[in-house]
Scaffold this motif. Structure first.
Motif, mmCIF file in Angstrom:
data_model
loop_
_atom_site.group_PDB
_atom_site.id
_atom_site.type_symbol
_atom_site.label_atom_id
_atom_site.label_comp_id
_atom_site.label_asym_id
_atom_site.label_seq_id
_atom_site.Cartn_x
_atom_site.Cartn_y
_atom_site.Cartn_z
ATOM 1 N N LYS A 188 8.573 7.718 -2.100
ATOM 2 C CA LYS A 188 8.915 6.554 -2.532
ATOM 3 C C LYS A 188 9.349 5.672 -1.370
ATOM 4 O O LYS A 188 10.254 5.046 -1.172
ATOM 5 C CB LYS A 188 10.419 6.713 -3.241
ATOM 6 C CG LYS A 188 10.252 7.469 -4.643
ATOM 7 C CD LYS A 188 11.451 6.973 -5.433
ATOM 8 C CE LYS A 188 11.158 7.709 -7.073
ATOM 9 N NZ LYS A 188 10.171 7.761 -7.654
ATOM 10 N N LEU A 189 7.985 5.644 -0.476
ATOM 11 C CA LEU A 189 8.127 4.600 0.486
ATOM 12 C C LEU A 189 6.747 3.768 0.229
ATOM 13 O O LEU A 189 6.068 4.066 -0.446
ATOM 14 C CB LEU A 189 7.766 5.696 1.836
ATOM 15 C CG LEU A 189 8.783 6.622 2.317
ATOM 16 C CD1 LEU A 189 8.404 7.210 3.489
ATOM 17 C CD2 LEU A 189 10.100 5.755 2.587
ATOM 18 N N MET A 190 6.986 2.673 1.015
ATOM 19 C CA MET A 190 5.626 1.879 1.109
ATOM 20 C C MET A 190 5.572 1.088 2.222
ATOM 21 O O MET A 190 6.330 0.859 3.141
ATOM 22 C CB MET A 190 6.185 0.517 -0.027
ATOM 23 C CG MET A 190 6.995 -0.356 0.090
ATOM 24 S SD MET A 190 7.096 -1.223 -1.099
ATOM 25 C CE MET A 190 8.514 -2.182 -0.437
ATOM 26 N N ASN A 191 3.958 0.591 2.519
ATOM 27 C CA ASN A 191 3.752 -0.300 3.545
ATOM 28 C C ASN A 191 3.733 -1.630 2.946
ATOM 29 O O ASN A 191 2.960 -1.731 1.956
ATOM 30 C CB ASN A 191 2.570 -0.126 4.111
ATOM 31 C CG ASN A 191 2.761 1.277 5.187
ATOM 32 O OD1 ASN A 191 3.901 1.788 5.619
ATOM 33 N ND2 ASN A 191 1.718 1.938 5.329
ATOM 34 N N LEU A 192 4.368 -2.703 3.688
ATOM 35 C CA LEU A 192 4.192 -4.135 2.991
ATOM 36 C C LEU A 192 3.617 -4.852 3.911
ATOM 37 O O LEU A 192 3.947 -4.881 4.953
ATOM 38 C CB LEU A 192 5.704 -4.571 2.455
ATOM 39 C CG LEU A 192 5.901 -6.241 2.256
ATOM 40 C CD1 LEU A 192 5.062 -6.202 0.902
ATOM 41 C CD2 LEU A 192 7.100 -6.610 1.824
ATOM 42 N N THR A 193 2.398 -5.633 3.674
ATOM 43 C CA THR A 193 1.839 -6.336 4.728
ATOM 44 C C THR A 193 1.868 -7.837 3.985
ATOM 45 O O THR A 193 1.638 -8.059 2.778
ATOM 46 C CB THR A 193 0.172 -6.150 4.500
ATOM 47 O OG1 THR A 193 0.060 -4.601 4.954
ATOM 48 C CG2 THR A 193 -0.683 -6.842 5.519
ATOM 49 N N THR A 249 0.851 -1.292 -0.155
ATOM 50 C CA THR A 249 0.074 -0.072 0.052
ATOM 51 C C THR A 249 0.749 1.302 -0.106
ATOM 52 O O THR A 249 1.955 1.325 0.798
ATOM 53 C CB THR A 249 -0.858 -0.070 1.190
ATOM 54 O OG1 THR A 249 -0.291 -0.157 2.429
ATOM 55 C CG2 THR A 249 -2.168 -0.843 1.056
ATOM 56 N N GLN A 250 0.524 1.991 -0.603
ATOM 57 C CA GLN A 250 1.157 3.625 -0.976
ATOM 58 C C GLN A 250 0.259 4.862 -0.925
ATOM 59 O O GLN A 250 -0.451 4.791 -1.889
ATOM 60 C CB GLN A 250 2.153 3.605 -2.206
ATOM 61 C CG GLN A 250 3.225 2.398 -2.111
ATOM 62 C CD GLN A 250 4.183 2.820 -3.219
ATOM 63 O OE1 GLN A 250 3.315 2.612 -4.506
ATOM 64 N NE2 GLN A 250 5.326 3.301 -3.213
ATOM 65 N N SER A 251 0.150 5.606 0.105
ATOM 66 C CA SER A 251 -0.463 6.604 -0.003
ATOM 67 C C SER A 251 0.119 7.643 -0.978
ATOM 68 O O SER A 251 1.120 7.360 -1.638
ATOM 69 C CB SER A 251 -1.044 7.350 1.519
ATOM 70 O OG SER A 251 0.516 7.529 1.989
ATOM 71 N N PHE A 252 -0.578 8.868 -1.305
ATOM 72 C CA PHE A 252 -0.113 9.761 -2.022
ATOM 73 C C PHE A 252 1.349 10.076 -1.799
ATOM 74 O O PHE A 252 2.238 10.724 -2.333
ATOM 75 C CB PHE A 252 -1.051 11.033 -2.095
ATOM 76 C CG PHE A 252 -0.572 11.960 -3.235
ATOM 77 C CD1 PHE A 252 -0.404 11.591 -4.473
ATOM 78 C CD2 PHE A 252 -0.193 13.184 -2.582
ATOM 79 C CE1 PHE A 252 -0.018 12.947 -5.367
ATOM 80 C CE2 PHE A 252 0.264 14.339 -3.454
ATOM 81 C CZ PHE A 252 0.442 13.898 -4.935
#
Length: 152
Positions: A105-110, A96-99
């Protein structure tokens, strides 16, 4: 013991700052209230500043170790906690990547696993990379090595 194939990820500094920004905004607001109303608001501003500083340090202390056979997450400043999940138990991946995350250039990985103690593993605020492909290949290798087959 770490091997040369191990990958260590940490949440980005910007992610920690974004998570602590409401507390920083509160501290600045309380500082303005101290300027206009009463100097006693400085104490509350210092408390909010301390809480923001602790939150930044806590987020920056998180370590995600992605080894060949397991994923280990360690976090905590005063009390350390280490969670570990076997690689062959990982079932699915969600990025998931918010605006704002897309801008920086960051991300949340689940990671969704079949382990009862770690059903969902969150890797929050990590830099955007090809880590999903690396984890996917390591999951396949771990399943093949441990003779784990999935039936749907």
């Amino acid at each position: 013991m770490r091997h040369k194939d191990d990958i260590v990820l940490r949440p980005a500094c910007l992610f920690a700052f974004l998570k602590a920004s409401p507390l920083i905004l509160l501290a600045v607001t309380l500082l303005f209230l101290a300027w206009w109303l009463s100097p006693y608001f400085i104490l509350f501003s210092l408390a909010a500043c301390g809480a923001a500083w602790y939150r930044i340090l806590y987020i920056r202390s998180i370590r995600y170790l992605i080894a060949v056979e397991y994923i280990r997450i360690s976090y905590g400043i005063f009390c350390k906690r280490i969670d570990q999940a076997e690689m062959f138990r990982v079932k699915d991946f969600i990025i998931t990547q918010s605006f704002l995350f897309q801008l920086f250039k960051l991300m949340n990985l689940t990671l969704i696993s079949t382990d009862y103690t770690n059903l969902i593993i969150y890797l929050r605020g990590v830099p955007e990379s090809d880590i999903v492909d690396i984890i996917r290949s390591r999951v396949r290798e771990a399943r093949r090595h441990n003779n784990v087959y999935e039936f749907n």
